[in-house]
Design an enzyme around this catalytic site. Structure first.
Site, PDB file in Angstrom:
ATOM      1  N   TYR A   1      -9.407   5.483   7.230  1.00  9.88           N
ATOM      2  CA  TYR A   1      -9.697   5.753   8.443  1.00  9.88           C
ATOM      3  C   TYR A   1     -10.791   6.702   8.482  1.00  9.88           C
ATOM      4  O   TYR A   1     -10.440   8.052   8.101  1.00  9.88           O
ATOM      5  CB  TYR A   1      -8.435   6.397   9.267  1.00  9.88           C
ATOM      6  CG  TYR A   1      -7.588   5.378   9.562  1.00  9.88           C
ATOM      7  CD1 TYR A   1      -6.598   4.987   8.310  1.00  9.88           C
ATOM      8  CD2 TYR A   1      -7.155   4.670  10.583  1.00  9.88           C
ATOM      9  CE1 TYR A   1      -5.484   3.911   8.718  1.00  9.88           C
ATOM     10  CE2 TYR A   1      -6.217   3.869  11.033  1.00  9.88           C
ATOM     11  CZ  TYR A   1      -5.501   3.437   9.796  1.00  9.88           C
ATOM     12  OH  TYR A   1      -4.297   2.632  10.205  1.00  9.88           O
TER      13      TYR A   1
ATOM     14  N   HIS B   1       0.937  -1.153   0.084  1.00 10.68           N
ATOM     15  CA  HIS B   1      -0.146   0.073  -0.075  1.00 10.68           C
ATOM     16  C   HIS B   1       0.968   1.213   0.137  1.00 10.68           C
ATOM     17  O   HIS B   1       1.665   1.481   1.023  1.00 10.68           O
ATOM     18  CB  HIS B   1      -0.982  -0.117   1.287  1.00 10.68           C
ATOM     19  CG  HIS B   1      -2.134  -0.717   1.064  1.00 10.68           C
ATOM     20  ND1 HIS B   1      -3.340  -0.644   1.853  1.00 10.68           N
ATOM     21  CD2 HIS B   1      -2.148  -1.921   0.397  1.00 10.68           C
ATOM     22  CE1 HIS B   1      -4.128  -1.512   1.491  1.00 10.68           C
ATOM     23  NE2 HIS B   1      -3.460  -2.360   0.802  1.00 10.68           N
TER      24      HIS B   1
ATOM     25  N   LYS C   1       0.630  -0.017  15.293  1.00 11.70           N
ATOM     26  CA  LYS C   1       1.946  -0.075  15.709  1.00 11.70           C
ATOM     27  C   LYS C   1       2.306  -1.493  16.610  1.00 11.70           C
ATOM     28  O   LYS C   1       3.869  -1.771  16.712  1.00 11.70           O
ATOM     29  CB  LYS C   1       2.121   1.010  16.529  1.00 11.70           C
ATOM     30  CG  LYS C   1       2.261   2.219  15.791  1.00 11.70           C
ATOM     31  CD  LYS C   1       3.559   2.551  14.886  1.00 11.70           C
ATOM     32  CE  LYS C   1       3.424   3.728  13.955  1.00 11.70           C
ATOM     33  NZ  LYS C   1       3.834   2.893  12.376  1.00 11.70           N
TER      34      LYS C   1
ATOM     35  N   TYR D   1       3.820   6.676  10.323  1.00 17.04           N
ATOM     36  CA  TYR D   1       2.992   5.221   9.974  1.00 17.04           C
ATOM     37  C   TYR D   1       3.987   4.337   9.145  1.00 17.04           C
ATOM     38  O   TYR D   1       3.882   3.128   9.450  1.00 17.04           O
ATOM     39  CB  TYR D   1       1.849   6.017   9.158  1.00 17.04           C
ATOM     40  CG  TYR D   1       0.866   5.039   8.979  1.00 17.04           C
ATOM     41  CD1 TYR D   1       1.109   3.768   8.178  1.00 17.04           C
ATOM     42  CD2 TYR D   1      -0.527   5.150   9.506  1.00 17.04           C
ATOM     43  CE1 TYR D   1       0.013   2.779   8.098  1.00 17.04           C
ATOM     44  CE2 TYR D   1      -1.679   4.141   9.413  1.00 17.04           C
ATOM     45  CZ  TYR D   1      -1.168   2.839   8.771  1.00 17.04           C
ATOM     46  OH  TYR D   1      -2.293   2.076   8.582  1.00 17.04           O
TER      47      TYR D   1
HETATM   48  P1  FAD Z   1       1.660 -11.911  21.256  1.00 19.45           P
HETATM   49  O1  FAD Z   1       1.052 -11.934  19.792  1.00 19.45           O
HETATM   50  O2  FAD Z   1       0.304 -11.731  22.271  1.00 19.45           O
HETATM   51  O3  FAD Z   1       1.946 -13.370  21.522  1.00 19.45           O
HETATM   52  C1  FAD Z   1       2.546 -13.973  22.864  1.00 19.45           C
HETATM   53  C2  FAD Z   1       2.465 -15.335  22.608  1.00 19.45           C
HETATM   54  O4  FAD Z   1       2.613 -15.733  23.900  1.00 19.45           O
HETATM   55  C3  FAD Z   1       0.924 -15.920  22.435  1.00 19.45           C
HETATM   56  O5  FAD Z   1       1.059 -16.897  21.413  1.00 19.45           O
HETATM   57  C4  FAD Z   1       0.781 -16.338  23.709  1.00 19.45           C
HETATM   58  O6  FAD Z   1      -0.389 -17.583  23.655  1.00 19.45           O
HETATM   59  C5  FAD Z   1       1.710 -16.865  24.329  1.00 19.45           C
HETATM   60  N1  FAD Z   1       1.799 -17.056  26.090  1.00 19.45           N
HETATM   61  C6  FAD Z   1       1.147 -16.249  26.554  1.00 19.45           C
HETATM   62  N2  FAD Z   1       1.288 -16.773  27.761  1.00 19.45           N
HETATM   63  C7  FAD Z   1       2.099 -17.710  27.784  1.00 19.45           C
HETATM   64  C8  FAD Z   1       2.815 -18.495  28.666  1.00 19.45           C
HETATM   65  N3  FAD Z   1       2.457 -18.341  30.142  1.00 19.45           N
HETATM   66  N4  FAD Z   1       3.464 -19.409  28.417  1.00 19.45           N
HETATM   67  C9  FAD Z   1       3.913 -19.522  27.060  1.00 19.45           C
HETATM   68  N5  FAD Z   1       3.386 -18.757  26.141  1.00 19.45           N
HETATM   69  C10 FAD Z   1       2.485 -18.015  26.541  1.00 19.45           C
HETATM   70  N6  FAD Z   1      -2.251  -4.456  16.787  1.00 19.45           N
HETATM   71  C11 FAD Z   1      -2.364  -3.845  15.476  1.00 19.45           C
HETATM   72  O7  FAD Z   1      -1.363  -3.346  15.150  1.00 19.45           O
HETATM   73  N7  FAD Z   1      -3.796  -4.103  14.614  1.00 19.45           N
HETATM   74  C12 FAD Z   1      -4.775  -4.867  15.440  1.00 19.45           C
HETATM   75  O8  FAD Z   1      -5.925  -4.780  14.692  1.00 19.45           O
HETATM   76  C13 FAD Z   1      -4.496  -5.213  16.517  1.00 19.45           C
HETATM   77  N8  FAD Z   1      -5.446  -6.163  17.103  1.00 19.45           N
HETATM   78  C14 FAD Z   1      -5.392  -6.812  18.195  1.00 19.45           C
HETATM   79  C15 FAD Z   1      -6.435  -7.494  18.727  1.00 19.45           C
HETATM   80  C16 FAD Z   1      -6.126  -8.333  19.840  1.00 19.45           C
HETATM   81  C17 FAD Z   1      -7.361  -9.191  20.665  1.00 19.45           C
HETATM   82  C18 FAD Z   1      -4.938  -8.350  20.713  1.00 19.45           C
HETATM   83  C19 FAD Z   1      -4.743  -8.964  21.866  1.00 19.45           C
HETATM   84  C20 FAD Z   1      -3.965  -7.445  20.195  1.00 19.45           C
HETATM   85  C21 FAD Z   1      -4.129  -6.611  18.848  1.00 19.45           C
HETATM   86  N9  FAD Z   1      -3.029  -6.086  18.252  1.00 19.45           N
HETATM   87  C22 FAD Z   1      -3.299  -5.246  17.211  1.00 19.45           C
HETATM   88  C23 FAD Z   1      -1.699  -5.948  18.716  1.00 19.45           C
HETATM   89  C24 FAD Z   1      -0.814  -6.923  17.958  1.00 19.45           C
HETATM   90  O9  FAD Z   1      -1.339  -8.024  17.571  1.00 19.45           O
HETATM   91  C25 FAD Z   1       0.349  -7.187  19.145  1.00 19.45           C
HETATM   92  O10 FAD Z   1       1.047  -6.084  19.395  1.00 19.45           O
HETATM   93  C26 FAD Z   1       1.290  -8.280  18.784  1.00 19.45           C
HETATM   94  O11 FAD Z   1       0.457  -9.416  18.662  1.00 19.45           O
HETATM   95  C27 FAD Z   1       2.300  -8.294  19.715  1.00 19.45           C
HETATM   96  O12 FAD Z   1       3.022  -9.344  19.472  1.00 19.45           O
HETATM   97  P2  FAD Z   1       3.715 -10.279  20.638  1.00 19.45           P
HETATM   98  O13 FAD Z   1       4.536 -11.446  20.160  1.00 19.45           O
HETATM   99  O14 FAD Z   1       4.378  -9.178  21.572  1.00 19.45           O
HETATM  100  O15 FAD Z   1       2.611 -10.752  21.622  1.00 19.45           O
HETATM  101  C1  DHB Z   2      -5.616  -2.753  10.606  1.00 21.26           C
HETATM  102  C2  DHB Z   2      -5.534  -2.652  11.762  1.00 21.26           C
HETATM  103  C3  DHB Z   2      -5.105  -1.370  12.578  1.00 21.26           C
HETATM  104  O1  DHB Z   2      -4.796  -1.305  13.927  1.00 21.26           O
HETATM  105  C4  DHB Z   2      -4.792  -0.382  11.680  1.00 21.26           C
HETATM  106  O2  DHB Z   2      -4.543   1.053  12.333  1.00 21.26           O
HETATM  107  C5  DHB Z   2      -5.124  -0.382  10.254  1.00 21.26           C
HETATM  108  C6  DHB Z   2      -5.454  -1.850   9.626  1.00 21.26           C
HETATM  109  C7  DHB Z   2      -5.967  -4.300   9.924  1.00 21.26           C
HETATM  110  O3  DHB Z   2      -6.075  -5.091  10.911  1.00 21.26           O
HETATM  111  O4  DHB Z   2      -5.883  -4.225   8.988  1.00 21.26           O
END
Ligand code: FAD
Ligand code: DHB
Length: 392
Positions: A200, A74, A296, A383
């Site tokens: 947005y 994009h 982010k 962004y």
């Molecule tokens: P996570 O992806 O949460 O990974 C952590 C992992 O650790 C998971 O697989 C979990 O199962 C595992 N875990 C947890 N506890 C334990 C344990 N005790 N022992 C072993 N493993 C464990 N960001 C965006 O930019 N746009 C979005 O639309 C968006 N939607 C989201 C929706 C939801 C419901 C959530 C929770 C987050 C969302 N985010 C979004 C944020 C983004 O997905 C996260 O910032 C990203 O997943 C961070 O990655 P991470 O690896 O730090 O954590």
């Molecule tokens: C998406 C999620 C976001 O938080 C955003 O700012 C833009 C796009 C997405 O899930 O596609």
């Protein structure tokens, strides 16, 4: 059972998996412990936007084969307010662009490539507990297949997300927090996107976001009340609300279709500091959460482990682990920039109150970022993703 590795990684999300691959690329062994099963983590629908530096890193690591084939490049986004759309061309403003590719697709790719290389991920690891991280010989205790295990390592990377065990196990951190009085209702729909950029929308009934996952699948979000229950939102009600918030006077229309998945995500800002105690280090959502506006979260997780992998690499090459002392400050500079950007985008685009003064301020800000090249470039630079911090 006792096993040994160099780095014990808790969590197979983006942070844990990218770290494991970065270490493997430097010949450093790690073991990833994940509480959920493989199918669960591969189908958890979350983020979808990759910043330019995240894409470059995955390419450098040779992990972007499918991302390059199937990800949607994009070159900008649209901001809609008062019934009109305004385009921000990131490529023109910054020379960079973003890639839309579902987080669960990245997770699938990174798991498949790691397992194919014969490197370990233990799924369904229960009762995971980081131990003895105030010594140079930390361990992780866990249960798997009905057996007690002890993993001995040099460092524990707590990549276990916001609800994980690593942050609570760590002594002496404080947090900075903000809860928002609204949430996002997100859907995945079997409906072809009608436009190839994200929109947005600031609407008087609340924020709406038009996004996508593929040429056939639309991803959309609606601002709803923080305490809203998903049961109150039938598919018909969701589509009617998008019908009110998304259309603009210039003929934009979108396809509806069967809703494949719907969920409500609360919105909060959270930063824990420090991000490390002894030989236990936090990365990604385990240490910080941003509201999703501006996408982010996943990118910050990748930026943290870029720094961490560099520090670990240097420690093994020199035998000195002092680089860990600079981990928190190095990461938090970029984290706070992203916190501010996400808070700012959230405040500019959501309905915050019934206060007409507040709404006029939002309109003025939106007019600035869509009408003034300097303001537009500042939004665009944040962004598409600021450069990773250099490894300290
Ligand atoms: P996570 O992806 O949460 O990974 C952590 C992992 O650790 C998971 O697989 C979990 O199962 C595992 N875990 C947890 N506890 C334990 C344990 N005790 N022992 C072993 N493993 C464990 N960001 C965006 O930019 N746009 C979005 O639309 C968006 N939607 C989201 C929706 C939801 C419901 C959530 C929770 C987050 C969302 N985010 C979004 C944020 C983004 O997905 C996260 O910032 C990203 O997943 C961070 O990655 P991470 O690896 O730090 O954590
Ligand atoms: C998406 C999620 C976001 O938080 C955003 O700012 C833009 C796009 C997405 O899930 O596609």
């Amino acid at each position: 059972m006792i096993t040994t590795t160099q780095v014990g990684i808790i969590g197979a999300g983006p942070a844990g998996l990218v770290l494991a691959h970065m270490l493997a690329a430097r010949g450093i062994e790690s073991l990833v412990l994940e509480v959920r099963d493989r199918s669960y983590v591969e189908h958890r629908v979350r983020a979808g936007v990759l910043e330019h530096p995240s894409v470059e890193l995955l390419r450098d690591l040779g992990l972007a084969g499918r991302l390059d084939r199937e990800g949607l490049a994009h070159r900008g986004i649209e901001l809609a307010f008062e019934g009109r759309r305004h385009r921000l061309d990131f490529l023109e403003l910054t020379g960079r662009s973003i890639t839309v590719y579902g987080q669960q697709e990245i997770v699938k790719d990174l798991i498949a490539i790691r397992l194919a290389a014969g490197d370990p991920i233990v799924f369904e690891a229960a009762e995971v507990e980081p131990c003895a991280f105030d010594t140079p010989h930390p361990t992780i205790r866990y249960r798997h297949d009905g057996q007690d295990h002890e993993l001995r390592c040099d460092l524990i990377a707590g990549c276990d997300g916001f609800h994980g065990v690593s942050r609570p196990a760590m002594p002496g951190w404080t947090s900075f927090e903000r809860e928002y009085p609204f949430a996002w209702l997100g859907i995945l729909a079997d409906a072809a996107p009608t436009i190839d950029e994200l929109i947005y929308t600031n609407h008087e009934r609340g924020f709406a976001l038009y996004s996508m996952r593929s040429p056939k699948i639309t991803r959309m979000y609606l601002q709803v009340a923080a305490d809203e229950a998903i049961e109150n939102w039938s598919d018909d009600r969701i589509w009617s609300e998008f019908d009110i918030r998304l259309p603009t006077g210039d003929g934009f229309s979108f396809n509806s279709g069967p809703i494949l998945e719907k969920a409500i995500t609360p919105m909060r800002s959270f930063v824990a500091s420090p991000m490390r105690s002894g030989r236990l280090v936090l990365a990604g959502d385990a240490a910080h959460i941003v509201p999703p506006t501006g996408a982010k979260g996943m990118n910050l997780a990748i930026a943290d482990v870029f720094v961490l992998a560099g520090i670990i690499d240097r420690a093994y090459r020199t035998g000195r682990w002092e680089g860990l002392d600079r981990y928190t400050d190095t990461c938090l500079g970029r984290v706070w920039r992203a916190q501010h950007f996400s808070y700012w985008m959230t405040s500019m685009l959501h309905r915050l109150s019934d206060d007409p003064f507040q709404y006029q301020l939002q309109l003025s800000e939106l007019a600035l970022v869509t009408g003034n090249v300097s303001a537009a470039r500042s939004l665009a630079e944040n962004y598409v993703g600021l450069p990773f911090a250099p490894v300290p």
